[in-house]
Design an enzyme around this catalytic site. Structure first.
Site, PDB file in Angstrom:
ATOM      1  N   HIS A  54       0.838  -1.198   0.000  1.00 21.80           N
ATOM      2  CA  HIS A  54       0.000   0.000   0.000  1.00 21.80           C
ATOM      3  C   HIS A  54       0.872   1.246   0.000  1.00 21.80           C
ATOM      4  CE1 HIS A  54      -4.153  -1.657   1.378  1.00 21.80           C
ATOM      5  NE2 HIS A  54      -3.677  -2.252   0.305  1.00 21.80           N
ATOM      6  N   GLU A  56       0.917   4.001   1.871  1.00 17.15           N
ATOM      7  CA  GLU A  56       1.427   4.433   3.186  1.00 17.15           C
ATOM      8  C   GLU A  56       2.541   3.503   3.635  1.00 17.15           C
ATOM      9  OE1 GLU A  56      -1.652   3.657   2.140  1.00 17.15           O
ATOM     10  OE2 GLU A  56      -3.154   4.476   3.499  1.00 17.15           O
TER      11      GLU A  56
HETATM   12  N1  LIG Z   1      -5.340   3.636   1.991  1.00 14.54           N
HETATM   13  C1  LIG Z   1      -5.099   2.700   1.027  1.00 14.54           C
HETATM   14  N2  LIG Z   1      -3.880   2.691   0.423  1.00 14.54           N
HETATM   15  C2  LIG Z   1      -3.610   1.813  -0.595  1.00 14.54           C
HETATM   16  O1  LIG Z   1      -2.500   1.839  -1.146  1.00 14.54           O
HETATM   17  C3  LIG Z   1      -4.626   0.879  -1.003  1.00 14.54           C
HETATM   18  N3  LIG Z   1      -4.392  -0.003  -2.044  1.00 14.54           N
HETATM   19  C4  LIG Z   1      -5.862   0.902  -0.312  1.00 14.54           C
HETATM   20  N4  LIG Z   1      -6.818  -0.009  -0.632  1.00 14.54           N
HETATM   21  C5  LIG Z   1      -7.824  -0.399   0.378  1.00 14.54           C
HETATM   22  C6  LIG Z   1      -8.581  -1.655  -0.069  1.00 14.54           C
HETATM   23  O2  LIG Z   1      -9.496  -1.971   0.962  1.00 14.54           O
HETATM   24  C7  LIG Z   1      -7.620  -2.866  -0.251  1.00 14.54           C
HETATM   25  O3  LIG Z   1      -6.706  -2.608  -1.278  1.00 14.54           O
HETATM   26  C8  LIG Z   1      -8.465  -4.111  -0.603  1.00 14.54           C
HETATM   27  O4  LIG Z   1      -9.106  -4.530   0.587  1.00 14.54           O
HETATM   28  C9  LIG Z   1      -7.599  -5.256  -1.133  1.00 14.54           C
HETATM   29  O5  LIG Z   1      -6.666  -5.638  -0.125  1.00 14.54           O
HETATM   30  P1  LIG Z   1      -5.103  -5.698  -0.534  1.00 14.54           P
HETATM   31  O6  LIG Z   1      -4.732  -4.309  -1.011  1.00 14.54           O
HETATM   32  O7  LIG Z   1      -5.005  -6.719  -1.648  1.00 14.54           O
HETATM   33  O8  LIG Z   1      -4.368  -6.095   0.724  1.00 14.54           O
HETATM   34  N5  LIG Z   1      -6.097   1.816   0.691  1.00 14.54           N
HETATM   35 ZN   LIG Z   2      -3.321   0.266   3.597  1.00 17.11          ZN
END
Ligand SMILES: Nc1nc(=O)c(N)c(NC[C@H](O)[C@H](O)[C@H](O)COP(=O)(O)O)[nH]1
Ligand SMILES: [Zn+2]
Length: 166
Positions: A54, A56
């Protein structure tokens, strides 16, 4: 000075635009800032680093690695007044089961206080993947202030959902 917040959120949005669009997550950008002097400590965007990372998480990991530490020890080297600007509020639950970013932010704690003191966010997480994200309540409960930086919602969501089915 709100214009500073907008400049950092704009920077986070520029980072988010670098993220490869995917159908089951969001393209998010994040910027770590030392609020005492405005220095950008690190930037990050979704999937920037290897693994299902992600935004952050990438910013925290890059700063830790620049100091020879793993991400889980980043609190040891973060300035005392660190803040994070993230285009989307930190996650509290991930479909992958990986450690959510709210927990990564809270664990920057050294002693009584988390080193990340404030989270500036562009939008709340839509309730598409994990229902309502109650991350802000969890962060506030740990003494970490969550502040919405308005004005970027439409652009942030357009970038975040670029990989989603129309
Ligand atoms: N704040 C935040 N920063 C990110 O970089 C990102 N990709 C998400 N996304 C939130 C979303 O809820 C999740 O991406 C899904 O729940 C899939 O989970 P994964 O990412 O595969 O662990 N939220
Ligand atoms: Zn996150």
């Amino acid at each position: 000075d709100p214009s500073h917040h907008e400049a950092y959120m704009r920077l986070a949005l520029e980072e988010a635009k670098k993220s490869p669009p995917k159908p089951f997550n969001y393209c998010v950008g994040a910027v770590l800032v030392d609020e005492t002097n405005g220095e950008v400590l690190a930037t990050g965007y979704t999937l920037e680093l290897a693994g299902n990372t992600h935004a952050e998480q990438c910013a925290l990991q890059k700063y830790a690695q620049a100091h020879g530490l793993p991400e889980e020890r980043v609190g040891e080297v973060l300035p005392a007044q660190t803040v994070i600007y993230t285009t989307m509020e930190p996650c509290t639950l991930r479909l992958s089961g990986n450690l959510p970013c709210v927990d990564r932010i809270i664990r920057t704690r050294v002693g009584a206080e988390p080193k990340v003191k404030k989270v500036y966010l562009g939008v709340k997480e839509p309730e598409k993947f994990v229902g309502e994200n109650r991350g802000r309540a969890k962060l506030e409960g740990e003494g970490i202030e969550c502040i919405h930086v308005p004005g970027f919602e439409e652009e942030i969501l357009k970038v975040a959902t670029a990989g989603h089915e129309e």
